[in-house]
Motif scaffolding. Structure first.
Motif, PDB file in Angstrom:
ATOM      1  N   ARG A  15     -12.890 -11.897 -17.443  1.00 21.83           N
ATOM      2  CA  ARG A  15     -12.384 -12.848 -18.436  1.00 21.83           C
ATOM      3  C   ARG A  15     -13.404 -12.956 -19.567  1.00 21.83           C
ATOM      4  O   ARG A  15     -14.415 -13.641 -19.458  1.00 21.83           O
ATOM      5  CB  ARG A  15     -12.141 -14.203 -17.771  1.00 21.83           C
ATOM      6  CG  ARG A  15     -11.081 -14.136 -16.680  1.00 21.83           C
ATOM      7  CD  ARG A  15     -11.100 -15.365 -15.797  1.00 21.83           C
ATOM      8  NE  ARG A  15     -10.748 -16.568 -16.537  1.00 21.83           N
ATOM      9  CZ  ARG A  15     -10.799 -17.796 -16.005  1.00 21.83           C
ATOM     10  NH1 ARG A  15     -11.194 -17.957 -14.754  1.00 21.83           N
ATOM     11  NH2 ARG A  15     -10.468 -18.842 -16.726  1.00 21.83           N
TER      12      ARG A  15
ATOM     13  N   GLU B 216     -18.853 -20.252 -13.957  1.00 23.56           N
ATOM     14  CA  GLU B 216     -18.511 -21.653 -14.196  1.00 23.56           C
ATOM     15  C   GLU B 216     -19.718 -22.558 -13.964  1.00 23.56           C
ATOM     16  O   GLU B 216     -19.959 -23.503 -14.721  1.00 23.56           O
ATOM     17  CB  GLU B 216     -17.356 -22.080 -13.283  1.00 23.56           C
ATOM     18  CG  GLU B 216     -16.042 -21.372 -13.559  1.00 23.56           C
ATOM     19  CD  GLU B 216     -15.325 -21.931 -14.781  1.00 23.56           C
ATOM     20  OE1 GLU B 216     -15.733 -23.008 -15.259  1.00 23.56           O
ATOM     21  OE2 GLU B 216     -14.370 -21.287 -15.244  1.00 23.56           O
TER      22      GLU B 216
ATOM     23  N   SER C 164     -13.126 -14.446 -22.292  1.00 22.87           N
ATOM     24  CA  SER C 164     -13.202 -15.801 -22.840  1.00 22.87           C
ATOM     25  C   SER C 164     -14.230 -16.647 -22.093  1.00 22.87           C
ATOM     26  O   SER C 164     -14.906 -17.489 -22.693  1.00 22.87           O
ATOM     27  CB  SER C 164     -11.829 -16.476 -22.786  1.00 22.87           C
ATOM     28  OG  SER C 164     -11.358 -16.558 -21.451  1.00 22.87           O
ATOM     29  N   GLU C 165     -14.362 -16.418 -20.780  1.00 25.29           N
ATOM     30  CA  GLU C 165     -15.352 -17.166 -20.007  1.00 25.29           C
ATOM     31  C   GLU C 165     -16.768 -16.762 -20.407  1.00 25.29           C
ATOM     32  O   GLU C 165     -17.670 -17.598 -20.467  1.00 25.29           O
ATOM     33  CB  GLU C 165     -15.142 -16.933 -18.508  1.00 25.29           C
ATOM     34  CG  GLU C 165     -13.861 -17.520 -17.951  1.00 25.29           C
ATOM     35  CD  GLU C 165     -13.836 -19.040 -18.025  1.00 25.29           C
ATOM     36  OE1 GLU C 165     -14.917 -19.666 -17.983  1.00 25.29           O
ATOM     37  OE2 GLU C 165     -12.731 -19.607 -18.134  1.00 25.29           O
TER      38      GLU C 165
ATOM     39  N   GLN D 263     -16.362 -11.907 -27.356  1.00 27.15           N
ATOM     40  CA  GLN D 263     -14.896 -11.934 -27.307  1.00 27.15           C
ATOM     41  C   GLN D 263     -14.281 -10.701 -27.956  1.00 27.15           C
ATOM     42  O   GLN D 263     -13.075 -10.494 -27.882  1.00 27.15           O
ATOM     43  CB  GLN D 263     -14.394 -13.203 -28.020  1.00 27.15           C
ATOM     44  CG  GLN D 263     -12.891 -13.431 -27.989  1.00 27.15           C
ATOM     45  CD  GLN D 263     -12.365 -13.871 -26.635  1.00 27.15           C
ATOM     46  OE1 GLN D 263     -13.058 -13.751 -25.632  1.00 27.15           O
ATOM     47  NE2 GLN D 263     -11.154 -14.381 -26.597  1.00 27.15           N
TER      48      GLN D 263
ATOM     49  N   ASN E  58      -9.796  -8.286 -13.907  1.00 27.88           N
ATOM     50  CA  ASN E  58     -10.203  -9.663 -13.611  1.00 27.88           C
ATOM     51  C   ASN E  58     -11.349 -10.187 -14.479  1.00 27.88           C
ATOM     52  O   ASN E  58     -11.768 -11.329 -14.310  1.00 27.88           O
ATOM     53  CB  ASN E  58     -10.595  -9.811 -12.134  1.00 27.88           C
ATOM     54  CG  ASN E  58      -9.473  -9.421 -11.196  1.00 27.88           C
ATOM     55  OD1 ASN E  58      -8.385  -9.968 -11.265  1.00 27.88           O
ATOM     56  ND2 ASN E  58      -9.738  -8.446 -10.340  1.00 27.88           N
TER      57      ASN E  58
ATOM     58  N   GLN F  83      -7.445 -23.222 -27.198  1.00 31.02           N
ATOM     59  CA  GLN F  83      -7.684 -22.058 -28.052  1.00 31.02           C
ATOM     60  C   GLN F  83      -7.978 -22.429 -29.505  1.00 31.02           C
ATOM     61  O   GLN F  83      -8.876 -21.849 -30.127  1.00 31.02           O
ATOM     62  CB  GLN F  83      -6.483 -21.100 -28.004  1.00 31.02           C
ATOM     63  CG  GLN F  83      -6.308 -20.388 -26.684  1.00 31.02           C
ATOM     64  CD  GLN F  83      -5.386 -21.141 -25.742  1.00 31.02           C
ATOM     65  OE1 GLN F  83      -5.085 -22.320 -25.963  1.00 31.02           O
ATOM     66  NE2 GLN F  83      -4.930 -20.471 -24.695  1.00 31.02           N
TER      67      GLN F  83
ATOM     68  N   ASN G 259      -6.131 -27.403 -20.555  1.00 31.71           N
ATOM     69  CA  ASN G 259      -5.094 -26.511 -20.032  1.00 31.71           C
ATOM     70  C   ASN G 259      -3.687 -27.072 -20.230  1.00 31.71           C
ATOM     71  O   ASN G 259      -2.731 -26.576 -19.634  1.00 31.71           O
ATOM     72  CB  ASN G 259      -5.322 -26.243 -18.537  1.00 31.71           C
ATOM     73  CG  ASN G 259      -6.498 -25.321 -18.291  1.00 31.71           C
ATOM     74  OD1 ASN G 259      -6.763 -24.418 -19.078  1.00 31.71           O
ATOM     75  ND2 ASN G 259      -7.223 -25.553 -17.210  1.00 31.71           N
TER      76      ASN G 259
ATOM     77  N   ASN H  12     -22.448  -9.810 -15.712  1.00 35.99           N
ATOM     78  CA  ASN H  12     -21.027 -10.122 -15.549  1.00 35.99           C
ATOM     79  C   ASN H  12     -20.169  -8.869 -15.686  1.00 35.99           C
ATOM     80  O   ASN H  12     -19.293  -8.588 -14.859  1.00 35.99           O
ATOM     81  CB  ASN H  12     -20.631 -11.161 -16.598  1.00 35.99           C
ATOM     82  CG  ASN H  12     -19.317 -11.842 -16.286  1.00 35.99           C
ATOM     83  OD1 ASN H  12     -18.921 -11.945 -15.134  1.00 35.99           O
ATOM     84  ND2 ASN H  12     -18.643 -12.315 -17.308  1.00 35.99           N
TER      85      ASN H  12
ATOM     86  N   LYS I  57     -11.682  -8.292 -26.109  1.00 34.57           N
ATOM     87  CA  LYS I  57     -10.333  -8.846 -25.981  1.00 34.57           C
ATOM     88  C   LYS I  57      -9.576  -8.725 -27.299  1.00 34.57           C
ATOM     89  O   LYS I  57      -8.379  -8.414 -27.317  1.00 34.57           O
ATOM     90  CB  LYS I  57     -10.411 -10.310 -25.547  1.00 34.57           C
ATOM     91  CG  LYS I  57      -9.049 -10.954 -25.322  1.00 34.57           C
ATOM     92  CD  LYS I  57      -9.191 -12.385 -24.830  1.00 34.57           C
ATOM     93  CE  LYS I  57      -7.822 -13.028 -24.621  1.00 34.57           C
ATOM     94  NZ  LYS I  57      -7.948 -14.428 -24.132  1.00 34.57           N
TER      95      LYS I  57
ATOM     96  N   GLN J 226      -2.690 -25.131 -14.860  1.00 37.07           N
ATOM     97  CA  GLN J 226      -3.503 -24.711 -13.718  1.00 37.07           C
ATOM     98  C   GLN J 226      -3.655 -25.821 -12.681  1.00 37.07           C
ATOM     99  O   GLN J 226      -4.508 -25.729 -11.794  1.00 37.07           O
ATOM    100  CB  GLN J 226      -4.885 -24.245 -14.203  1.00 37.07           C
ATOM    101  CG  GLN J 226      -4.822 -22.978 -15.047  1.00 37.07           C
ATOM    102  CD  GLN J 226      -6.204 -22.422 -15.362  1.00 37.07           C
ATOM    103  OE1 GLN J 226      -7.181 -22.703 -14.676  1.00 37.07           O
ATOM    104  NE2 GLN J 226      -6.284 -21.617 -16.410  1.00 37.07           N
TER     105      GLN J 226
ATOM    106  N   THR K 170     -15.379 -15.415 -10.302  1.00 37.70           N
ATOM    107  CA  THR K 170     -14.152 -15.872 -10.953  1.00 37.70           C
ATOM    108  C   THR K 170     -13.644 -17.210 -10.439  1.00 37.70           C
ATOM    109  O   THR K 170     -12.706 -17.764 -11.004  1.00 37.70           O
ATOM    110  CB  THR K 170     -13.030 -14.827 -10.790  1.00 37.70           C
ATOM    111  OG1 THR K 170     -12.770 -14.626  -9.394  1.00 37.70           O
ATOM    112  CG2 THR K 170     -13.436 -13.509 -11.421  1.00 37.70           C
TER     113      THR K 170
END
Length: 229
Positions: free
Chosen positions: A201, A44, A203-204, A180, A199, A128, A121, A21, A183, A114, A37
């Motif tokens: 992420r 995903e 968190s993903e 994480q 781009n 979170q 979301n 990744n 970040k 989203q 993404t």
């Protein structure tokens, strides 16, 4: 044989996937954007696959429990984990929206940032904050407690042994935290220190490792406390 080394195999898998990744994000950004993404992209889809694996394993374990050999508390815990994994899986799929292709409707149009048919979301209290609680639990139960008990040579809590992650799953639990960390370091705004991968992420990636940890935790419970009973 595979079951015996499941923790090591899953940890190696998590490391390889996270490395892939990061490297594609750094050196093949166009490929990363096209494949990694999207809501139905590689990351995903992997999240969904590991959640499905965890859910199937969880249900199988529940069906394998025998009243005479396993405590009622274990059965109750596996019911809770099965319901939790099912909910997270549904949320990751937006309850089918990304695969069937419907548009968000009604309340979700106004509340979901989203435009997806999911709850996580709509509020930090459904995204979170629960994730922070889960990660804290993995840190304390999967890293801190096994290390302390190993150092002291005895149990430090009255929690059932079957409930606690084992030392073999510590590397994967630690990786949940590490995934994480870039970040978090960026958030500290230390002069000259910044992890900038467009781009990407983090968190993903962390979510993916968490779902792999779910599988490892359940396999450990199966190997040591259900299959052998």
């Amino acid at each position: 044989m595979i079951l015996k080394y499941s923790s090591s195999i899953l940890f190696t898998t998590a490391v390889a996937l996270c490395a892939f990744n990061v490297l594609t994000g750094m050196f093949a950004p166009e490929f990363y954007l096209s494949l990694m993404t999207e809501e139905t992209g590689m990351v995903e889809n992997l999240q969904v696959k590991f959640l499905l694996m965890a859910l199937v394993l969880n249900v199988f374990m529940l069906a394998s429990l025998r009243r005479a050999d396993h405590p009622a508390l274990m059965r109750g815990w596996l019911v809770v984990t099965a319901l939790g994994i099912f909910f997270v899986l549904g949320e990751e799929l937006s309850w089918g929206q990304h695969y069937i292709g419907w548009d968000a409707f009604g309340w979700f149009v106004h509340k979901n940032d989203q435009m997806e048919t999911n709850l996580h979301n709509t509020s930090s209290w459904l995204d979170q904050k629960p994730r922070m609680l889960l990660v804290t639990g993995i840190l304390l139960g999967g890293v801190v407690l096994p290390l302390l008990e190993r150092a002291r040579g005895h149990a430090l809590t009255r929690l059932p042994e079957w409930f606690k992650p084992r030392l073999a799953d510590l590397p994967l639990a630690a990786m949940v935290i590490v995934a994480q960390m870039p970040k978090q370091i960026n958030g500290l705004k230390i002069p000259g220190v910044y992890f900038d991968i467009p781009n990407l992420r983090f968190s993903e990636m962390q979510e993916l490792v968490i779902y792999i940890f779910f599988v490892a935790y359940l396999l450990t419970l199966w190997k040591h406390h259900i299959r052998r009973a």
